[in-house]
Enzyme design. Structure first.
Site, PDB file in Angstrom:
ATOM      1  N   CYS A 104      40.029  42.350  40.758  1.00  0.00           N
ATOM      2  CA  CYS A 104      41.229  42.535  41.577  1.00  0.00           C
ATOM      3  C   CYS A 104      41.097  43.920  42.187  1.00  0.00           C
ATOM      4  O   CYS A 104      41.275  44.922  41.497  1.00  0.00           O
ATOM      5  CB  CYS A 104      42.504  42.420  40.755  1.00  0.00           C
ATOM      6  SG  CYS A 104      43.985  42.621  41.783  1.00  0.00           S
ATOM      7  N   CYS A 107      44.799  46.045  42.500  1.00  0.00           N
ATOM      8  CA  CYS A 107      45.532  46.478  41.306  1.00  0.00           C
ATOM      9  C   CYS A 107      44.834  45.906  40.085  1.00  0.00           C
ATOM     10  O   CYS A 107      43.715  46.280  39.793  1.00  0.00           O
ATOM     11  CB  CYS A 107      46.995  46.070  41.385  1.00  0.00           C
ATOM     12  SG  CYS A 107      47.228  44.316  41.724  1.00  0.00           S
ATOM     13  N   SER A 108      45.465  44.998  39.388  1.00  0.00           N
ATOM     14  CA  SER A 108      44.804  44.375  38.235  1.00  0.00           C
ATOM     15  C   SER A 108      45.387  42.992  37.970  1.00  0.00           C
ATOM     16  O   SER A 108      45.670  42.637  36.840  1.00  0.00           O
ATOM     17  CB  SER A 108      44.928  45.266  37.003  1.00  0.00           C
ATOM     18  OG  SER A 108      46.296  45.509  36.712  1.00  0.00           O
ATOM     19  N   CYS A 109      45.563  42.192  39.022  1.00  0.00           N
ATOM     20  CA  CYS A 109      46.060  40.832  38.855  1.00  0.00           C
ATOM     21  C   CYS A 109      45.092  40.073  37.964  1.00  0.00           C
ATOM     22  O   CYS A 109      43.871  40.184  38.109  1.00  0.00           O
ATOM     23  CB  CYS A 109      46.197  40.143  40.209  1.00  0.00           C
ATOM     24  SG  CYS A 109      47.485  40.881  41.236  1.00  0.00           S
TER      25      CYS A 109
END
Length: 199
Positions: A104, A107-109
Site C-alpha cells: 500500500c 498508507c497501510s491498507c
C-alpha cells in the site's frame, strides 16, 4: 560539534503508544505479557490462520479456487471472514511464471479479516517505496530469489480494494490434508514477500 538528532520525531505514534503502555503498566491497569500475547494472537495466529484456510481450500478444491479468483470477496465470505477492511478483496495467483507482491504505497491498507494485524515493515516508508521501485530487491531481503524469467507484479492496495496473494502450492504436498496444507501458508506468503513453506 553537536550530533544530529537520530531518534524518531516526538510526534511519532510509536513513542506515544510506548509512553501510554508504560503509564498503564505502572498504574497496574494492563499486564504487558497479556498485551504481548494479545498482539501475537492477532498478528500471527487468528488473522493469518484465516487466510491460510482460504489458500488451503483453493489448493485442494478447483471450483473454490475459481470462485476465489473471480470473486474473492464472496469466496472468502464463505468462510465467514469479512467485515471492515475485508469488504472488497481481489486474489492474485502466483504461478511458475508470475510472482505477485502486495503493498500500500499511500498508507497501510491491509486485509485484516484474512491476515490479522499488519507487520511493522509493511507500514514502513522504505517497504512502501521499494516494493514498487525495486520489488526483486525487496523479495531478496526476505530470502525470496526468483529467476529472471519470472515476472514480478506489484499490486497497490487502496482503501477501496485489498489484495491477497494465492501462493503456489509447494511440491511434495499431494497427500496432505487441507489442515496440514494451511500450516504451510504464512502471512508473508499471502503478502507475496515469501513463498509458502515447504513440507
Amino acid at each position: 560539534m553537536p550530533k544530529p538528532h537520530q531518534g524518531p520525531a516526538e510526534s511519532d505514534p510509536a513513542i506515544r503508544v510506548r509512553a501510554l503502555e508504560a503509564i498503564l503498566t505502572e498504574k497496574g491497569l494492563i499486564d504487558p505479557k497479556a498485551l504481548d500475547a494479545l498482539v501475537d494472537t492477532y498478528e500471527s495466529k487468528v488473522g493469518p490462520r484465516n487466510g491460510a484456510k482460504v489458500v488451503a481450500r483453493a489448493w485442494v478444491d478447483p471450483a473454490y479456487k475459481q470462485r476465489l479468483l473471480s470473486d474473492a470477496t464472496a469466496a472468502i465470505k464463505e468462510f465467514g471472514f469479512s467485515g471492515l477492511q475485508g469488504e472488497d478483496m481481489v486474489v492474485v495467483e502466483n504461478t511458475p511464471d508470475v510472482h505477485n507482491l502486495v503493498v500500500c504505497t499511500l498508507c497501510s491498507c491491509y486485509p485484516w479479516p484474512t491476515l490479522g494485524l499488519p507487520p511493522v515493515w509493511y507500514k514502513s516508508a522504505p517497504y512502501r517505496a521499494r516494493a514498487v521501485s525495486d520489488p526483486r530487491g525487496v523479495l531478496k531481503e526476505f530470502g525470496t530469489e526468483l529467476p529472471e524469467t519470472v515476472e514480478v507484479r506489484t499490486w497497490d492496495t487502496t482503501a477501496e480494494l485489498r489484495y491477497l496473494v494465492l501462493p503456489e502450492r509447494p511440491a511434495g504436498t499431494d497427500g496432505m490434508t487441507e489442515d496440514q496444507l494451511a500450516e504451510l501458508v504464512t502471512r508473508d506468503s499471502m503478502i507475496g514477500v515469501t513463498k509458502a513453506k515447504a513440507p
